[in-house]
Design a protein around this motif. Structure first.
Motif, PDB file in Angstrom:
ATOM      1  N   SER A   1       0.829  -1.185  -0.114  1.00  0.00           N
ATOM      2  CA  SER A   1      -0.111   0.109   0.005  1.00  0.00           C
ATOM      3  C   SER A   1       0.843   1.308   0.018  1.00  0.00           C
ATOM      4  O   SER A   1       0.580   2.101  -0.670  1.00  0.00           O
TER       5      SER A   1
ATOM      6  N   PHE B   1       2.170   1.890  -3.457  1.00  0.00           N
ATOM      7  CA  PHE B   1       1.048   2.235  -4.221  1.00  0.00           C
ATOM      8  C   PHE B   1       0.962   3.692  -4.052  1.00  0.00           C
ATOM      9  O   PHE B   1       0.881   4.375  -5.027  1.00  0.00           O
ATOM     10  N   HIS B   2       1.091   4.291  -3.002  1.00  0.00           N
ATOM     11  CA  HIS B   2       0.883   5.657  -2.701  1.00  0.00           C
ATOM     12  C   HIS B   2       2.024   6.553  -3.183  1.00  0.00           C
ATOM     13  O   HIS B   2       1.913   7.534  -3.797  1.00  0.00           O
TER      14      HIS B   2
ATOM     15  N   PHE C   1       1.688   6.564  -6.795  1.00  0.00           N
ATOM     16  CA  PHE C   1       0.500   7.498  -7.329  1.00  0.00           C
ATOM     17  C   PHE C   1       1.075   8.853  -7.385  1.00  0.00           C
ATOM     18  O   PHE C   1       0.614   9.711  -8.434  1.00  0.00           O
ATOM     19  N   TRP C   2       1.795   9.178  -6.190  1.00  0.00           N
ATOM     20  CA  TRP C   2       2.175  10.729  -6.117  1.00  0.00           C
ATOM     21  C   TRP C   2       3.326  11.015  -7.201  1.00  0.00           C
ATOM     22  O   TRP C   2       3.276  12.143  -7.693  1.00  0.00           O
TER      23      TRP C   2
ATOM     24  N   VAL D   1       3.524   9.518 -10.221  1.00  0.00           N
ATOM     25  CA  VAL D   1       2.803   9.576 -11.473  1.00  0.00           C
ATOM     26  C   VAL D   1       1.947  10.921 -11.454  1.00  0.00           C
ATOM     27  O   VAL D   1       1.890  11.634 -12.469  1.00  0.00           O
ATOM     28  N   TYR D   2       1.254  11.047 -10.546  1.00  0.00           N
ATOM     29  CA  TYR D   2       0.329  12.235 -10.522  1.00  0.00           C
ATOM     30  C   TYR D   2       1.041  13.661 -10.744  1.00  0.00           C
ATOM     31  O   TYR D   2       0.766  14.593 -11.668  1.00  0.00           O
TER      32      TYR D   2
ATOM     33  N   PRO E   1      -6.078  15.710  -6.404  1.00  0.00           N
ATOM     34  CA  PRO E   1      -5.848  14.545  -6.175  1.00  0.00           C
ATOM     35  C   PRO E   1      -6.689  13.806  -5.039  1.00  0.00           C
ATOM     36  O   PRO E   1      -6.651  12.432  -4.950  1.00  0.00           O
TER      37      PRO E   1
ATOM     38  N   PHE F   1      -9.225  11.610  -6.998  1.00  0.00           N
ATOM     39  CA  PHE F   1      -8.457  10.453  -7.273  1.00  0.00           C
ATOM     40  C   PHE F   1      -8.337   9.281  -6.335  1.00  0.00           C
ATOM     41  O   PHE F   1      -8.950   8.132  -6.349  1.00  0.00           O
ATOM     42  N   ILE F   2      -7.769   9.849  -5.165  1.00  0.00           N
ATOM     43  CA  ILE F   2      -7.514   9.015  -3.955  1.00  0.00           C
ATOM     44  C   ILE F   2      -8.622   8.414  -3.374  1.00  0.00           C
ATOM     45  O   ILE F   2      -8.958   7.251  -3.105  1.00  0.00           O
TER      46      ILE F   2
ATOM     47  N   ILE G   1     -10.682   5.987  -5.764  1.00  0.00           N
ATOM     48  CA  ILE G   1      -9.933   4.633  -5.659  1.00  0.00           C
ATOM     49  C   ILE G   1     -10.205   3.870  -4.504  1.00  0.00           C
ATOM     50  O   ILE G   1     -10.640   2.709  -4.190  1.00  0.00           O
TER      51      ILE G   1
END
Length: 338
Positions: free
Chosen positions: A5, A8-9, A12-13, A15-16, A120, A123-124, A127
Motif C-alpha cells: 500500500s 502504491f501511494h 501514485f504521487w 505519476v500524478y 488528487p 482520485f484517492i 479509488i
C-alpha cells in the motif's frame, strides 16, 4: 499501512506530479517552473488527502455520515486553498518574479488554489471507495456462503429425525404383531442411520446412493402396509455418475404414502418415475387420494418444506418443481439441471 500500500501511494504521487507538471508546462514550455509549482502544492495536498483518507473517510463517509463528510471536506479545502494561495503568492514572488500574478485577494484565485489541492483528493478517495466496496462485497459473499451452509445443515438436521421418526413407527407397528419382518426392518433402519451419519453430511452424493435409499424406503413402507398399497417404480438400472443433494428424493415418496393411505379403505396407488435426459434429472411421484380427503396434501409437511428450501439454496433457478393437486390424484414433478 502495508508495504504494498505504501509503494502504491508513492507511485501514485510520482505519476500524478509528473502528469500535472507536463500539463502545466504545455502552456508555456517551462518545465522547471511547472515542477516547482507542483512541488509547492505537494505538502498541502498530502495533508488534505491523508487527513481525509485516515480521518474523514473512515469516521464519517464509511459510517454513513455522508452530509458531515462533505461539509468537513469542503471546509478543509476552503482553508487549505486560502493558505496555499498565500504560500504560492509569496514563494513565487521570491523564486520566480516573472510568475508572480496580481490580485492576492481575488476570490477566484482562492477557489483555484482549492481546486488544485482537491484534484488528487478526488482520485484517492474514488479509488479508496471502490476498494472498500469491493472488500465489502467479498465479505458479504463470504458471509452469505457461510449462512447458506449453516442453513443447509439445519435443514438436514430437521429432515433426518423426521424421516427416522416415521421409520421407527413402522417397526413399532410390526413388533406389536410379532412379525418376522421386524428384524429385516431393523437392519434397514441401521442402513438409514449409517446414511444419516456419513452420507447426509455431504453437500452432494452419487444419485445411485440416493436411489438405493429410496428403494429401501419403499420396501419398508410396502412391508408396513402390505396389500393396502400398490407401488410401481420406474428407475433405470444403470445410472451415470451424477451427483445430487442427499435426502432429496425420499421425502416426496414419503409424502405420497402419507396422503394416499390416510383414511383410505381401498388400495392406494403410487407411481415413482426417475430418468435422466439431456443433463436433466426428471423425478415424478404420483399418488392417489382418498375419496374423503380431509387434509390438503400440498407441500406443508416439515420434510417437503425443507426440500424446497434446500433446492432454492443449492440450485436457485436451475430446478423446477411442479405440483398438481387434482380431485383424485396428486402429482409432484421435480426437474433438476445436472
Amino acid at each position: 499501512m502495508k508495504i504494498k500500500s505504501i509503494w502504491f501511494h508513492i507511485g501514485f504521487w510520482i505519476v500524478y506530479t509528473a502528469i500535472f507538471t507536463i500539463v502545466e508546462a504545455s502552456y508555456k514550455g517551462k518545465y522547471t517552473e511547472a515542477l516547482a509549482f507542483e512541488l509547492m502544492n505537494m505538502p498541502m495536498r498530502l495533508i488534505i488527502v491523508y487527513f481525509n483518507y485516515f480521518v474523514l473517510l473512515p469516521k464519517l463517509l464509511l459510517q454513513g455520515k455522508t452530509v458531515k463528510y462533505f461539509v468537513y471536506t469542503i471546509l478543509t479545502l476552503i482553508i487549505s486553498g486560502f493558505v496555499q494561495r498565500i504560500i504560492n503568492y509569496e514563494v513565487l514572488s521570491m523564486l520566480y518574479p516573472n510568475m508572480k500574478d496580481s490580485g492576492l485577494w481575488l476570490p477566484y484565485k482562492f477557489l483555484q488554489a482549492s481546486m488544485i489541492i482537491a484534484s488528487p483528493l478526488i482520485f484517492i478517495i474514488g479509488i479508496s471507495v471502490i476498494w472498500k466496496v469491493a472488500e465489502l462485497q467479498k465479505r458479504a459473499k463470504t458471509l452469505e456462503n457461510e449462512k447458506l451452509q449453516s442453513e443447509l445443515k439445519y435443514l438436514k438436521s430437521q429432515i433426518n429425525p423426521h424421516f427416522l421418526f416415521n421409520t421407527l413407527n413402522n417397526i413399532y407397528g410390526l413388533s406389536l404383531e410379532s412379525s418376522k419382518k421386524a428384524p429385516e426392518l431393523i437392519l434397514k433402519l441401521s442402513d438409514f442411520l449409517s446414511f444419516s451419519l456419513y452420507e447426509s453430511s455431504q453437500r452432494f452424493i452419487l444419485l445411485e446412493k440416493e436411489i438405493s435409499l429410496l428403494n429401501d424406503f419403499i420396501d419398508l413402507e410396502k412391508s408396513r402396509f402390505e396389500d393396502r398399497v400398490d407401488v410401481q417404480v420406474s428407475i433405470p438400472e444403470h445410472i451415470d455418475p451424477i451427483s445430487i443433494p442427499p435426502l432429496i428424493l425420499v421425502p416426496f415418496v414419503e409424502n405420497a404414502f402419507k396422503h394416499s393411505l390416510k383414511n383410505e379403505t381401498k388400495i392406494a396407488h403410487i407411481i415413482v418415475k426417475l430418468e435422466v435426459i439431456n443433463n436433466q434429472l426428471i423425478y415424478e411421484v404420483i399418488n392417489s387420494k382418498p375419496e374423503a380427503t380431509v387434509e390438503d396434501s400440498s407441500l406443508k409437511g416439515i420434510g417437503l418444506q425443507n426440500i424446497k428450501k434446500r433446492l432454492d439454496i443449492l440450485y436457485n433457478d436451475r430446478y423446477q418443481l411442479d405440483i398438481k393437486d387434482e380431485e383424485r390424484v396428486y402429482t409432484i414433478v421435480l426437474k433438476i439441471m445436472i
